[in-house]
Design a protein around this motif. Structure first.
Motif, short mmCIF file in Angstrom:
data_model
loop_
_atom_site.label_atom_id
_atom_site.label_comp_id
_atom_site.label_asym_id
_atom_site.label_seq_id
_atom_site.Cartn_x
_atom_site.Cartn_y
_atom_site.Cartn_z
N SER A 1 0.75 -1.13 -0.01
CA SER A 1 -0.03 0.06 -0.18
C SER A 1 0.87 1.15 0.13
N SER A 2 0.27 2.32 -0.62
CA SER A 2 1.11 3.54 -0.70
C SER A 2 0.25 4.49 0.32
N ILE A 3 0.91 5.17 1.27
CA ILE A 3 0.26 5.84 2.08
C ILE A 3 0.71 7.21 2.31
N LEU A 4 0.12 8.25 2.32
CA LEU A 4 0.46 9.65 2.33
C LEU A 4 0.29 10.10 3.70
N LEU A 5 1.17 10.41 4.44
CA LEU A 5 0.95 10.64 5.75
C LEU A 5 1.13 12.41 6.08
N ASP A 6 0.59 12.90 6.86
CA ASP A 6 0.75 14.18 7.71
C ASP A 6 1.64 14.64 8.75
N ILE B 1 1.03 28.78 8.03
CA ILE B 1 1.39 27.71 8.76
C ILE B 1 1.39 26.40 7.87
N LYS B 2 2.50 25.58 7.72
CA LYS B 2 2.56 24.63 6.71
C LYS B 2 2.70 23.24 7.52
N LYS B 3 2.48 22.24 6.90
CA LYS B 3 2.24 20.67 7.55
C LYS B 3 3.13 20.09 6.59
N LEU B 4 3.91 18.97 7.17
CA LEU B 4 4.94 18.06 6.44
C LEU B 4 4.13 16.84 5.93
N GLN B 5 3.91 16.55 4.50
CA GLN B 5 3.33 15.29 4.14
C GLN B 5 4.46 14.67 3.77
N THR B 6 4.31 13.12 4.45
CA THR B 6 5.38 12.17 4.03
C THR B 6 4.71 10.98 3.37
N GLN B 7 5.16 10.59 2.50
CA GLN B 7 4.81 9.35 1.72
C GLN B 7 5.37 7.85 2.24
N CYS B 8 4.90 6.96 2.14
CA CYS B 8 5.62 5.61 2.49
C CYS B 8 4.90 4.45 1.72
N VAL B 9 5.57 3.56 1.49
CA VAL B 9 5.07 2.28 1.13
C VAL B 9 5.23 1.26 2.20
N TYR C 1 6.35 16.65 19.12
CA TYR C 1 6.42 17.03 17.79
C TYR C 1 4.83 16.81 16.86
N VAL C 2 4.19 15.99 17.42
CA VAL C 2 2.93 15.65 16.53
C VAL C 2 1.72 15.88 17.27
N GLN C 3 0.89 16.78 16.72
CA GLN C 3 -0.40 17.28 17.10
C GLN C 3 -1.52 16.33 16.95
N PHE C 4 -1.21 15.97 15.46
CA PHE C 4 -2.16 14.86 15.20
C PHE C 4 -1.67 14.09 14.05
N MET C 5 -2.51 13.09 13.68
CA MET C 5 -2.05 12.18 12.61
C MET C 5 -3.20 12.04 11.50
N ASP C 6 -3.13 12.15 10.38
CA ASP C 6 -4.19 12.11 9.40
C ASP C 6 -3.68 11.50 8.10
N VAL C 7 -4.21 10.38 7.77
CA VAL C 7 -4.03 9.74 6.39
C VAL C 7 -4.59 10.52 5.40
N ALA C 8 -3.90 11.08 4.70
CA ALA C 8 -4.24 11.88 3.54
C ALA C 8 -4.60 11.19 2.32
N ALA C 9 -3.97 9.99 2.08
CA ALA C 9 -4.34 9.11 0.81
C ALA C 9 -4.10 7.57 1.24
N PHE C 10 -4.68 6.72 0.76
CA PHE C 10 -4.27 5.22 0.88
C PHE C 10 -4.60 4.48 -0.22
N ASN C 11 -3.62 4.05 -1.04
CA ASN C 11 -3.88 3.36 -2.19
C ASN C 11 -3.19 2.19 -2.16
N LYS C 12 -3.96 1.15 -2.79
CA LYS C 12 -3.27 -0.35 -2.88
C LYS C 12 -2.56 -0.44 -4.18
N ILE C 13 -1.38 -1.01 -4.06
CA ILE C 13 -0.32 -1.09 -5.21
C ILE C 13 -0.64 -2.38 -5.67
#
Length: 172
Positions: A101-106, A131-139, A160-172
């Motif tokens: 899965s490909s996950i885009l985390l914030d 204000i900006k947030k950092l989006q990081t992608q992982c597989v 460091y982390v106020q909240f976690m949000d999965v911005a996108a979740f795709n099956k590869i």
């Protein structure tokens, strides 16, 4: 009374003429009582068709869908067994797919390491008011790393982390 032999052109012509000014052979509101075939149709036509029920033996002889009772020939059995063996060997040679899965985390999480987890690109995304947030992608390999495990480890960085949000979740 009757239409005659409906298998002959003359019988079909009598039926066609009878239905020229009618929508039904008999009855149009409730189903009627079943009568012999020769009792339907105009009164002045001699019934040349066989009286009574249709020959059920002819119906039984006709097998539209094939019979389960027929024996399969030895050649057909051999061919079927060969095809099944080829299919099984082909299926056994095929490598099992690893579900990913490909996950885009914030948030910033690159310090988390796990077997089956590969970090990808990151970018700063504006939220508003500078204000900006950092989006990081992982597989991740689905059998080895779950989103619940990732969420627990990410939210453990409470400084460091106020909240976690999965911005996108795709099956590869």
């Amino acid at each position: 009374m009757g239409f005659g032999d409906l298998k002959s052109p003359a019988g079909l012509q009598v039926l066609n003429d009878y239905l020229a000014d009618k929508s039904y052979i008999e009855g149009y509101i409730l189903p009627g009582v079943k009568k012999a075939l020769g009792k339907y149709g105009p009164a002045n036509v001699e019934d040349t068709a066989e009286s009574g029920a249709t020959d059920s033996k002819d119906d039984e002889d006709m097998d539209l869908f094939g019979s389960d009772e027929e024996e399969e020939s030895e050649e057909a059995k051999r061919i079927r067994e060969e095809h099944l063996a080829q299919y099984e060997s082909k299926k056994a040679r095929k490598q099992a797919l690893v579900a990913k899965s490909s996950i885009l985390l914030d948030e910033c999480v690159r310090s988390i390491q796990a077997d089956g987890l590969v970090w990808g690109s990151s970018k700063l995304v504006p939220v508003g008011y500078g204000i900006k947030k950092l989006q990081t992608q992982c597989v991740v390999e689905d059998d080895k790393v779950g989103t619940d495990m990732l969420e627990e480890q990410i939210t453990a960085f409470d400084e460091y982390v106020q909240f976690m949000d999965v911005a996108a979740f795709n099956k590869i």
